[in-house]
Scaffold this motif. Sequence first.
Motif, mmCIF file in Angstrom:
data_model
loop_
_atom_site.group_PDB
_atom_site.id
_atom_site.type_symbol
_atom_site.label_atom_id
_atom_site.label_comp_id
_atom_site.label_asym_id
_atom_site.label_seq_id
_atom_site.Cartn_x
_atom_site.Cartn_y
_atom_site.Cartn_z
ATOM 1 N N UNK A 67 0.681 -1.153 -0.015
ATOM 2 C CA UNK A 67 0.008 -0.044 0.009
ATOM 3 C C UNK A 67 0.939 1.076 -0.010
ATOM 4 N N UNK A 68 0.142 2.389 -0.252
ATOM 5 C CA UNK A 68 0.877 3.715 -0.225
ATOM 6 C C UNK A 68 1.175 4.103 1.163
ATOM 7 N N UNK A 69 2.393 4.737 1.315
ATOM 8 C CA UNK A 69 2.773 5.179 2.786
ATOM 9 C C UNK A 69 1.672 5.821 3.600
ATOM 10 N N UNK A 70 0.864 6.614 2.595
ATOM 11 C CA UNK A 70 -0.333 7.270 3.364
ATOM 12 C C UNK A 70 -1.193 6.418 3.792
ATOM 13 N N UNK A 71 -1.612 5.173 3.381
ATOM 14 C CA UNK A 71 -2.587 4.271 3.974
ATOM 15 C C UNK A 71 -1.967 3.942 5.195
ATOM 16 N N UNK A 72 -0.778 3.679 5.329
ATOM 17 C CA UNK A 72 -0.386 3.245 6.335
ATOM 18 C C UNK A 72 -0.207 4.324 7.831
ATOM 19 N N UNK A 73 0.142 5.641 7.025
ATOM 20 C CA UNK A 73 0.055 6.879 8.116
ATOM 21 C C UNK A 73 -1.328 6.959 8.765
ATOM 22 N N UNK A 74 -2.169 6.822 7.769
ATOM 23 C CA UNK A 74 -3.655 6.868 8.130
ATOM 24 C C UNK A 74 -4.283 5.953 9.005
ATOM 25 N N UNK A 75 -3.746 4.664 8.993
ATOM 26 C CA UNK A 75 -4.098 3.553 9.513
ATOM 27 C C UNK A 75 -3.627 3.691 11.008
#
Length: 165
Positions: A67-75
Amino acid sequence: MSAEYSEDRLVQQATANFFEQTLKWHSVYAYKKETFGTNGTLGRKDKREVVLTRYLRQALEKFNPGHPQQVYDDATLAFTTSNISDQLITINQKKYQLIREGILEKPYKNPEGETINPRLKVIDFQNPENNHFLIVRELSIKGSLYSKRPLPRMETSRGRRKRQS
């Protein structure tokens, strides 16, 4: 009480050693030894951080690759924040649900143009050996009024809690 007969030496250290040697868990003694920052002992910014986001982030990326890094950041943000108006029981139920069912993130399009609806798992329940298990002894937490170190408690014969020393 001398250090030789301290609660840490008699109970906590023995328990941590059992988990390390028998179950292959990791153990950290944090009291007056924890360093802060990204490369610190537990990766906490400061004592106000109660979720060990370094390990959360590692689990999210390991169990949900690609997944894009933003997905991990948001999670990570979804897991570590709570609605201030929620009661503690509601917050705990919501966190439990995220652990059991995964963190549902916003849909995004991958490079092929497909819509991805990510639900990121935090724990690998199917393969427990894939998880990172950590015991942290004597973790200091800074609350809104003062610092705390969760301590074991025992019940007295009258049913009231008494602090162990």
